[in-house]
Design an enzyme around this catalytic site. Structure first.
Site, PDB file in Angstrom:
ATOM      1  N   ASN A   1       0.866  -1.176   0.000  1.00  0.00           N
ATOM      2  CA  ASN A   1       0.000   0.000   0.000  1.00  0.00           C
ATOM      3  C   ASN A   1       0.908   1.233   0.000  1.00  0.00           C
ATOM      4  O   ASN A   1       1.483   1.584   1.020  1.00  0.00           O
ATOM      5  CB  ASN A   1      -0.878  -0.021   1.255  1.00  0.00           C
ATOM      6  CG  ASN A   1      -1.656   1.271   1.431  1.00  0.00           C
ATOM      7  OD1 ASN A   1      -1.778   2.073   0.505  1.00  0.00           O
ATOM      8  ND2 ASN A   1      -2.188   1.481   2.628  1.00  0.00           N
TER       9      ASN A   1
ATOM     10  N   LYS B   1       0.145   4.235  -0.252  1.00  0.00           N
ATOM     11  CA  LYS B   1      -0.506   5.433   0.312  1.00  0.00           C
ATOM     12  C   LYS B   1      -0.292   6.612  -0.651  1.00  0.00           C
ATOM     13  O   LYS B   1      -0.217   6.402  -1.850  1.00  0.00           O
ATOM     14  CB  LYS B   1       0.016   5.735   1.719  1.00  0.00           C
ATOM     15  CG  LYS B   1       0.016   4.496   2.612  1.00  0.00           C
ATOM     16  CD  LYS B   1       0.194   4.843   4.052  1.00  0.00           C
ATOM     17  CE  LYS B   1       0.406   3.570   4.848  1.00  0.00           C
ATOM     18  NZ  LYS B   1       0.200   3.717   6.250  1.00  0.00           N
TER      19      LYS B   1
ATOM     20  N   HIS C   1      -9.430   1.154   4.848  1.00  0.00           N
ATOM     21  CA  HIS C   1      -8.151   1.345   5.540  1.00  0.00           C
ATOM     22  C   HIS C   1      -8.374   2.291   6.725  1.00  0.00           C
ATOM     23  O   HIS C   1      -9.170   3.226   6.644  1.00  0.00           O
ATOM     24  CB  HIS C   1      -7.111   1.926   4.574  1.00  0.00           C
ATOM     25  CG  HIS C   1      -5.726   1.918   5.138  1.00  0.00           C
ATOM     26  ND1 HIS C   1      -5.288   2.874   6.021  1.00  0.00           N
ATOM     27  CD2 HIS C   1      -4.696   1.046   4.973  1.00  0.00           C
ATOM     28  CE1 HIS C   1      -4.042   2.600   6.375  1.00  0.00           C
ATOM     29  NE2 HIS C   1      -3.657   1.493   5.744  1.00  0.00           N
TER      30      HIS C   1
ATOM     31  N   GLU D   1      -6.760   4.689   7.856  1.00  0.00           N
ATOM     32  CA  GLU D   1      -6.546   6.122   7.582  1.00  0.00           C
ATOM     33  C   GLU D   1      -7.798   6.727   6.955  1.00  0.00           C
ATOM     34  O   GLU D   1      -8.144   7.874   7.222  1.00  0.00           O
ATOM     35  CB  GLU D   1      -5.310   6.303   6.688  1.00  0.00           C
ATOM     36  CG  GLU D   1      -4.034   6.072   7.486  1.00  0.00           C
ATOM     37  CD  GLU D   1      -2.847   5.598   6.672  1.00  0.00           C
ATOM     38  OE1 GLU D   1      -2.866   5.684   5.436  1.00  0.00           O
ATOM     39  OE2 GLU D   1      -1.877   5.107   7.308  1.00  0.00           O
TER      40      GLU D   1
ATOM     41  N   GLU E   1      -5.439  -5.095  10.513  1.00  0.00           N
ATOM     42  CA  GLU E   1      -4.429  -4.062  10.718  1.00  0.00           C
ATOM     43  C   GLU E   1      -4.715  -3.319  12.026  1.00  0.00           C
ATOM     44  O   GLU E   1      -5.538  -2.388  12.036  1.00  0.00           O
ATOM     45  CB  GLU E   1      -4.442  -3.061   9.565  1.00  0.00           C
ATOM     46  CG  GLU E   1      -4.121  -3.658   8.215  1.00  0.00           C
ATOM     47  CD  GLU E   1      -3.530  -2.621   7.270  1.00  0.00           C
ATOM     48  OE1 GLU E   1      -2.408  -2.835   6.801  1.00  0.00           O
ATOM     49  OE2 GLU E   1      -4.177  -1.588   7.038  1.00  0.00           O
TER      50      GLU E   1
ATOM     51  N   GLY F   1       2.381   2.187  10.768  1.00  0.00           N
ATOM     52  CA  GLY F   1       3.330   3.295  10.640  1.00  0.00           C
ATOM     53  C   GLY F   1       4.004   3.687  11.942  1.00  0.00           C
ATOM     54  O   GLY F   1       4.644   4.735  12.019  1.00  0.00           O
TER      55      GLY F   1
ATOM     56  N   SER G   1       3.407  -2.213  10.399  1.00  0.00           N
ATOM     57  CA  SER G   1       4.859  -2.190  10.604  1.00  0.00           C
ATOM     58  C   SER G   1       5.544  -3.528  10.310  1.00  0.00           C
ATOM     59  O   SER G   1       6.483  -3.921  11.009  1.00  0.00           O
ATOM     60  CB  SER G   1       5.196  -1.711  12.021  1.00  0.00           C
ATOM     61  OG  SER G   1       4.735  -0.389  12.210  1.00  0.00           O
TER      62      SER G   1
HETATM   63  C1  PEP Z   1      -0.740   0.174   6.004  1.00  0.00           C
HETATM   64  O1  PEP Z   1      -0.792   1.366   5.772  1.00  0.00           O
HETATM   65  O2  PEP Z   1      -1.616  -0.583   5.574  1.00  0.00           O
HETATM   66  C2  PEP Z   1       0.382  -0.322   6.796  1.00  0.00           C
HETATM   67  C3  PEP Z   1       0.343  -1.532   7.247  1.00  0.00           C
HETATM   68  O3  PEP Z   1       1.423   0.567   7.016  1.00  0.00           O
HETATM   69  P1  PEP Z   1       2.851   0.227   7.688  1.00  0.00           P
HETATM   70  O4  PEP Z   1       3.348  -1.069   7.088  1.00  0.00           O
HETATM   71  O5  PEP Z   1       3.707   1.386   7.324  1.00  0.00           O
HETATM   72  O6  PEP Z   1       2.614   0.095   9.135  1.00  0.00           O
END
Ligand code: PEP
Length: 250
Positions: A9, A11, A95, A97, A166, A172, A211
């Protein structure tokens, strides 16, 4: 037998130069013996370029969002038909976000999920609890709500779908659920689905996101209900992304 998947992803990152270079590097490093499906999800304006770049490879293409509507006076929105036309097979839905910043509700996410299904796009439905919810021991309740508000009692809608667990506190932040913690939530999610359809529960891919990196991926992917990862930050650098891909190999 479920295939593992590693999905990137991006973003709101990247431009045409970065896309060309990154896709070339990923394609060069992703070899036939790698044991996962590989998906990249660039921002909308880069989808056409990415679709061209992955031609002749087995990399899949996905978007990060879509409109619940198919066409019409919805300025700034992008429909499922536009995404398939651009070469997408997948779309990320719900997601955290978008839930937090764009105020997407479970009801909006449900409509987007079916807009994808109805137009032959495979939705990757993201679910996960915030830190506050985790501390209040609401994780399972929140995830069940997020899942049930989309699928109801219709597990058939998951025949061609992917789920991504998630935990919001892990996205992040550099914090990751331990493999055991993540496994217990994945098992819980599969259990909810199996109470409606055992067959669909057995077949659906449930990805972990939050992460993930080359160091922690193997432990996570070795868990029986973790079928790969949805990767944010580490999907923007070929070597980091490919180290996660390699972690799917035995
Ligand atoms: C994401 O945005 O779906 C995500 C898992 O981000 P990160 O791997 O940076 O934590």
């Amino acid at each position: 037998m479920r295939n593992l998947m590693v999905a990137g992803n991006w973003k709101m990152n990247g431009d045409s130069t970065m896309t060309s270079e990154l896709v070339d590097e990923i394609a060069a490093g992703y070899v036939g013996s790698d044991s996962c499906e590989l998906l990249i999800c660039p921002p909308f304006p880069l989808l056409g370029l990415a679709a061209n770049k992955i031609q002749g490879t087995s990399i899949f293409l996905g978007a990060q969002n879509l409109s619940e509507y198919n066409s019409g006076a919805y300025t700034g929105e992008v429909s499922a038909l536009m995404l398939t036309d651009a070469g997408c097979q997948y779309v990320i839905i719900g997601h955290s976000e978008r839930r937090a910043i764009m105020r997407e509700t479970n009801e909006m996410i449900r409509k987007k999920f079916y807009a994808a299904i109805d137009n032959n796009l495979i939705p990757i439905l993201c679910v996960g609890e915030t830190l506050e919810q985790k501390e209040q021991q609401l994780t399972m309740e929140i995830i069940e709500q997020q899942l049930k508000s989309v699928i109801g009692d219709n597990a058939a809608s998951l025949t061609n779908a992917v789920i991504a667990y998630e935990p919001v506190w892990a996205i992040g932040t550099g914090l990751t659920a331990t493999p055991e913690e993540a496994q217990s939530i994945h098992h819980f999610i599969r259990g909810i689905i199996s109470s409606i359809s055992q067959e669909i529960a057995d077949n659906i891919q449930i990805l972990y996101g939050g992460s993930v990196n080359g160091g922690n991926a193997k432990g996570l992917f070795s868990m029986p209900d973790i079928d790969g990862g949805l990767i944010g930050g580490a999907s923007l650098t070929a070597s980091d992304f490919l180290s996660i891909v390699k972690a799917t190999n035995k």
